[in-house]
Design a protein around this motif. Structure first.
Motif, mmCIF file in Angstrom:
data_model
loop_
_atom_site.group_PDB
_atom_site.id
_atom_site.type_symbol
_atom_site.label_atom_id
_atom_site.label_comp_id
_atom_site.label_asym_id
_atom_site.label_seq_id
_atom_site.Cartn_x
_atom_site.Cartn_y
_atom_site.Cartn_z
ATOM 1 N N LEU A 82 0.854 -1.189 0.000
ATOM 2 C CA LEU A 82 0.000 0.000 0.000
ATOM 3 C C LEU A 82 0.890 1.240 0.000
ATOM 4 C CD1 LEU A 82 -3.132 0.351 0.129
ATOM 5 C CD2 LEU A 82 -2.816 0.949 2.537
ATOM 6 N N THR A 83 0.587 2.195 -0.880
ATOM 7 C CA THR A 83 1.424 3.390 -1.000
ATOM 8 C C THR A 83 0.587 4.659 -0.873
ATOM 9 O OG1 THR A 83 1.228 3.544 -3.426
ATOM 10 C CG2 THR A 83 3.004 2.156 -2.541
ATOM 11 N N TYR A 84 1.271 5.751 -0.525
ATOM 12 C CA TYR A 84 0.669 7.088 -0.451
ATOM 13 C C TYR A 84 1.152 7.918 -1.637
ATOM 14 C CZ TYR A 84 5.336 8.523 0.814
ATOM 15 O OH TYR A 84 6.684 8.723 0.775
ATOM 16 N N ALA A 85 0.456 9.021 -1.916
ATOM 17 C CA ALA A 85 0.909 10.014 -2.899
ATOM 18 C C ALA A 85 0.118 11.289 -2.649
ATOM 19 C CB ALA A 85 0.703 9.529 -4.333
ATOM 20 N N GLY A 86 0.819 12.403 -2.415
ATOM 21 C CA GLY A 86 0.172 13.660 -2.056
ATOM 22 C C GLY A 86 -0.122 14.526 -3.272
ATOM 23 N N GLU A 87 -1.408 14.859 -3.478
ATOM 24 C CA GLU A 87 -1.804 15.536 -4.706
ATOM 25 C C GLU A 87 -2.706 16.745 -4.442
ATOM 26 O OE1 GLU A 87 -3.212 12.879 -7.702
ATOM 27 O OE2 GLU A 87 -1.727 11.332 -7.222
ATOM 28 N N LEU A 88 -2.573 17.744 -5.298
ATOM 29 C CA LEU A 88 -3.470 18.905 -5.324
ATOM 30 C C LEU A 88 -4.706 18.553 -6.140
ATOM 31 C CD1 LEU A 88 -3.751 21.993 -4.622
ATOM 32 C CD2 LEU A 88 -2.826 22.425 -6.918
ATOM 33 N N LEU A 113 -7.032 18.611 -1.179
ATOM 34 C CA LEU A 113 -5.905 17.693 -1.286
ATOM 35 C C LEU A 113 -6.381 16.247 -1.314
ATOM 36 C CD1 LEU A 113 -3.528 19.310 1.357
ATOM 37 C CD2 LEU A 113 -3.764 19.876 -1.064
ATOM 38 N N LEU A 114 -5.577 15.403 -1.958
ATOM 39 C CA LEU A 114 -5.854 13.972 -2.077
ATOM 40 C C LEU A 114 -4.632 13.173 -1.677
ATOM 41 C CD1 LEU A 114 -7.499 11.473 -3.280
ATOM 42 C CD2 LEU A 114 -6.227 11.919 -5.394
ATOM 43 N N ALA A 135 -9.102 7.054 -1.477
ATOM 44 C CA ALA A 135 -9.067 8.480 -1.817
ATOM 45 C C ALA A 135 -9.369 9.370 -0.611
ATOM 46 C CB ALA A 135 -10.046 8.784 -2.955
ATOM 47 N N PRO A 136 -8.497 9.406 0.402
ATOM 48 C CA PRO A 136 -8.658 10.434 1.435
ATOM 49 C C PRO A 136 -8.615 11.825 0.807
ATOM 50 C CG PRO A 136 -7.091 8.756 2.137
ATOM 51 C CD PRO A 136 -7.356 8.507 0.680
ATOM 52 N N LEU A 137 -9.620 12.654 1.108
ATOM 53 C CA LEU A 137 -9.781 13.962 0.456
ATOM 54 C C LEU A 137 -10.090 15.007 1.513
ATOM 55 C CD1 LEU A 137 -9.975 15.043 -2.577
ATOM 56 C CD2 LEU A 137 -12.447 14.963 -2.237
ATOM 57 N N GLY A 138 -9.408 16.145 1.442
ATOM 58 C CA GLY A 138 -9.686 17.211 2.405
ATOM 59 C C GLY A 138 -8.472 18.102 2.630
ATOM 60 N N PRO A 139 -8.416 18.877 3.676
ATOM 61 C CA PRO A 139 -9.428 18.895 4.743
ATOM 62 C C PRO A 139 -10.653 19.748 4.414
ATOM 63 C CG PRO A 139 -7.620 20.353 5.309
ATOM 64 C CD PRO A 139 -7.228 19.685 4.020
ATOM 65 N N TRP A 140 -10.493 20.693 3.484
ATOM 66 C CA TRP A 140 -11.570 21.620 3.120
ATOM 67 C C TRP A 140 -11.304 22.096 1.710
ATOM 68 C CZ3 TRP A 140 -8.768 22.845 7.780
ATOM 69 C CH2 TRP A 140 -7.569 23.505 7.537
ATOM 70 N N ILE A 141 -12.163 22.996 1.214
ATOM 71 C CA ILE A 141 -11.952 23.636 -0.088
ATOM 72 C C ILE A 141 -11.459 25.052 0.151
ATOM 73 C CG2 ILE A 141 -13.011 24.381 -2.249
ATOM 74 C CD1 ILE A 141 -15.128 22.185 -1.809
#
Length: 227
Positions: A82-88, A113-114, A135-141
């Motif tokens: 299992l891997t992570y990747a930080g995205e806009l 952010l994703l 798909a963890p998404l947040g924390p806000w817009i």
């Protein structure tokens, strides 16, 4: 319930709510689809030995993949990698199609952010990237931010693993929005992720992943055992 988030408190039309006491944050949008661009940073191409794409290379995560800021990431029993990747991520603000790059900002509500969680040992992108909890998404817009030149970093258990700037993207957000809108009708709440810088890596149960894009926020989640 929606409103303006400030230092642990949501200011809504009917009052204020403390996150953790009165409830928890949900994903900041309700997309019909989460469009994800891959291979969008040159350093990632070199690291993963990928060919440079001639146009945005994308895949789609379903709404069932979403997790909120602070929500545990279940470690699936079907993978050992299992891997992570930080995205806009851009959040679409209005129904649109065939948007020109110069007009892309007009259809974007804001940015979030994703964490593009990937079961790396599975066959094919759908099996690797579209499962529940991927798909963890947040924390806000964040509605007042220019996506150009944003500095980012990802930390796992306090150790910095990724560090880059959005200027290193091969295809910038306006180009990606225009490209996708030629192919799909984008709807309010749809999310468009612009890819990960170099050094996505393995995560294990108990790991805490923090993804920060300056001016947007920090997405934080901990990996849990699926059992």
């Amino acid at each position: 319930m929606s409103g303006r988030y400030d230092d642990g408190t949501v200011h809504a039309a009917d009052g204020t709510y403390e996150v953790g006491r009165d409830g928890r944050l949900l994903p900041p949008c309700d997309p019909s689809a989460l469009y994800c661009v891959g291979r969008n940073y040159a350093e990632t191409l070199d690291q993963m030995d990928y060919e440079r794409p001639d146009e945005p290379d994308f895949f789609i995560k379903p709404p069932t993949a979403l997790l909120a800021h602070g929500q545990p990431i279940p470690y699936p029993g079907f993978t050992d990698e299992l891997t992570y990747a930080g995205e806009l991520v851009a959040v679409v603000g209005e129904r649109c199609r065939n948007v020109a790059p110069d007009d892309a900002a007009d259809v974007i509500e804001g940015y979030t952010l994703l964490n593009d969680v990937d079961a790396l040992d599975q066959q094919g992108r759908t099996a690797r990237k579209a499962f529940d909890g991927s798909a963890p998404l947040g924390p806000w817009i964040e509605t007042d931010v220019d996506p150009a030149g944003i500095e980012m970093h990802t930390e796992v258990n306090g150790e910095r693993r990724q560090e880059a700037t959005t200027d290193l993207m091969l295809f910038d957000p306006p180009a990606v929005v225009a490209y996708l809108s030629e192919r799909f009708t984008l709807r309010p709440g749809d999310a468009i992720a612009f890819g990960s810088p170099a050094n996505p890596g393995l995560i294990e149960p108990g790991d805490e992943i923090e993804i920060t894009y300056e001016g947007v926020g920090t997405l934080r989640n901990t990996v849990a055992d699926a059992n």
